[in-house]
Motif scaffolding. Structure first.
Motif, PDB file in Angstrom:
ATOM      1  N   LEU A  26      40.213  83.388  52.932  1.00  0.00           N
ATOM      2  CA  LEU A  26      38.964  83.381  53.665  1.00  0.00           C
ATOM      3  C   LEU A  26      37.903  83.040  52.636  1.00  0.00           C
ATOM      4  CD1 LEU A  26      37.391  83.906  56.270  1.00  0.00           C
ATOM      5  CD2 LEU A  26      37.258  86.311  55.588  1.00  0.00           C
ATOM      6  N   SER A  27      37.083  82.024  52.926  1.00  0.00           N
ATOM      7  CA  SER A  27      36.155  81.523  51.919  1.00  0.00           C
ATOM      8  C   SER A  27      34.743  81.413  52.459  1.00  0.00           C
ATOM      9  CB  SER A  27      36.584  80.126  51.451  1.00  0.00           C
ATOM     10  OG  SER A  27      37.860  80.169  50.893  1.00  0.00           O
ATOM     11  N   GLY A  28      33.809  81.499  51.553  1.00  0.00           N
ATOM     12  CA  GLY A  28      32.408  81.257  51.865  1.00  0.00           C
ATOM     13  C   GLY A  28      31.850  80.272  50.863  1.00  0.00           C
ATOM     14  N   ILE A  29      31.134  79.258  51.361  1.00  0.00           N
ATOM     15  CA  ILE A  29      30.502  78.268  50.485  1.00  0.00           C
ATOM     16  C   ILE A  29      29.057  78.129  50.921  1.00  0.00           C
ATOM     17  CG2 ILE A  29      30.388  75.835  49.835  1.00  0.00           C
ATOM     18  CD1 ILE A  29      33.371  75.637  50.117  1.00  0.00           C
ATOM     19  N   THR A  30      28.140  78.206  49.971  1.00  0.00           N
ATOM     20  CA  THR A  30      26.748  77.950  50.279  1.00  0.00           C
ATOM     21  C   THR A  30      26.297  76.688  49.565  1.00  0.00           C
ATOM     22  OG1 THR A  30      24.489  78.775  50.273  1.00  0.00           O
ATOM     23  CG2 THR A  30      25.907  79.482  48.445  1.00  0.00           C
ATOM     24  N   ASP A  31      25.590  75.851  50.296  1.00  0.00           N
ATOM     25  CA  ASP A  31      25.033  74.637  49.704  1.00  0.00           C
ATOM     26  C   ASP A  31      23.524  74.771  49.533  1.00  0.00           C
ATOM     27  OD1 ASP A  31      24.059  74.408  52.266  1.00  0.00           O
ATOM     28  OD2 ASP A  31      25.052  72.510  52.715  1.00  0.00           O
ATOM     29  N   GLY A  32      23.009  76.001  49.605  1.00  0.00           N
ATOM     30  CA  GLY A  32      21.581  76.239  49.500  1.00  0.00           C
ATOM     31  C   GLY A  32      20.882  76.117  50.835  1.00  0.00           C
ATOM     32  N   ASP A  33      21.544  75.514  51.820  1.00  0.00           N
ATOM     33  CA  ASP A  33      20.973  75.342  53.145  1.00  0.00           C
ATOM     34  C   ASP A  33      21.721  76.196  54.168  1.00  0.00           C
ATOM     35  OD1 ASP A  33      19.180  74.189  54.967  1.00  0.00           O
ATOM     36  OD2 ASP A  33      20.600  72.604  55.484  1.00  0.00           O
ATOM     37  N   PHE A  34      23.026  76.211  54.081  1.00  0.00           N
ATOM     38  CA  PHE A  34      23.890  76.965  54.983  1.00  0.00           C
ATOM     39  C   PHE A  34      24.857  77.814  54.176  1.00  0.00           C
ATOM     40  CE2 PHE A  34      23.520  73.704  58.537  1.00  0.00           C
ATOM     41  CZ  PHE A  34      23.027  74.590  59.474  1.00  0.00           C
ATOM     42  N   LEU A  35      25.351  78.880  54.812  1.00  0.00           N
ATOM     43  CA  LEU A  35      26.493  79.622  54.289  1.00  0.00           C
ATOM     44  C   LEU A  35      27.644  79.340  55.236  1.00  0.00           C
ATOM     45  CD1 LEU A  35      27.998  81.613  52.500  1.00  0.00           C
ATOM     46  CD2 LEU A  35      27.098  83.453  53.934  1.00  0.00           C
TER      47      LEU A  35
END
Length: 153
Positions: free
Chosen positions: A35-44
């Motif tokens: 299970l992963s979370g990635i943030t691009d500074g705009d969305f999580l």
């Protein structure tokens, strides 16, 4: 558990964290899913990441692999100054008005790295992945990260 980070000119820092499981069907190959979370500074984006790795069966073990990530993001943001009737009640930019934002992303990647077996049950790893995303070639980039794996047997 693992984490990754990249800094892109004009895009800021992009970061990730994951928690999952890994298994060794044979001494030179692993499969993993998390299970992963990635943030691009705009969305999580939250979603799933998985892959296969081939490595030498040694204490210091270089590896190569392939993997994929698929994630989704949804959030409400303040929209009381955007000039739009976001909630369709006939009023524009009323106090507390919000709008919903959604996004999805998927990526495939090759990866390279090295495992270091601290003990027979504790493994530290460093990796580099080149993510090819559904957001277009401007969003493709190298991802550098570290992983701590704790094995039960």
């Amino acid at each position: 558990a693992s984490a990754g980070i990249t800094t892109r000119a004009g895009h800021g820092t992009v970061a990730s964290a994951e928690l999952g499981t890994e298994y060794y069907p044979v001494s030179f190959a692993t499969g993993r899913i998390s299970l992963s979370g990635i943030t691009d500074g705009d969305f999580l984006y939250t979603g799933f990441d998985g892959g296969l790795r081939l490595q030498s069966p040694s204490r210091l073990a270089p590896f190569v692999g392939v993997g994929a990530f698929a994630g989704y993001a949804q959030e409400d943001e303040t929209a009381d100054e955007d000039g739009i009737d976001n909630n369709a009640d006939g009023f524009i930019d009323e106090a507390g008005e919000e709008k919903e934002r959604r996004g999805a992303i998927a990526a495939i990647y090759p990866e390279v790295g090295t495992h270091f077996w601290w003990t027979p049950r504790v493994r530290l790893s460093g990796f580099g992945r080149y993510l090819v995303t559904t957001n277009g070639r401007d969003s493709d980039d190298w991802w550098v990260g570290a992983q701590l794996a704790l094995f039960s047997n």
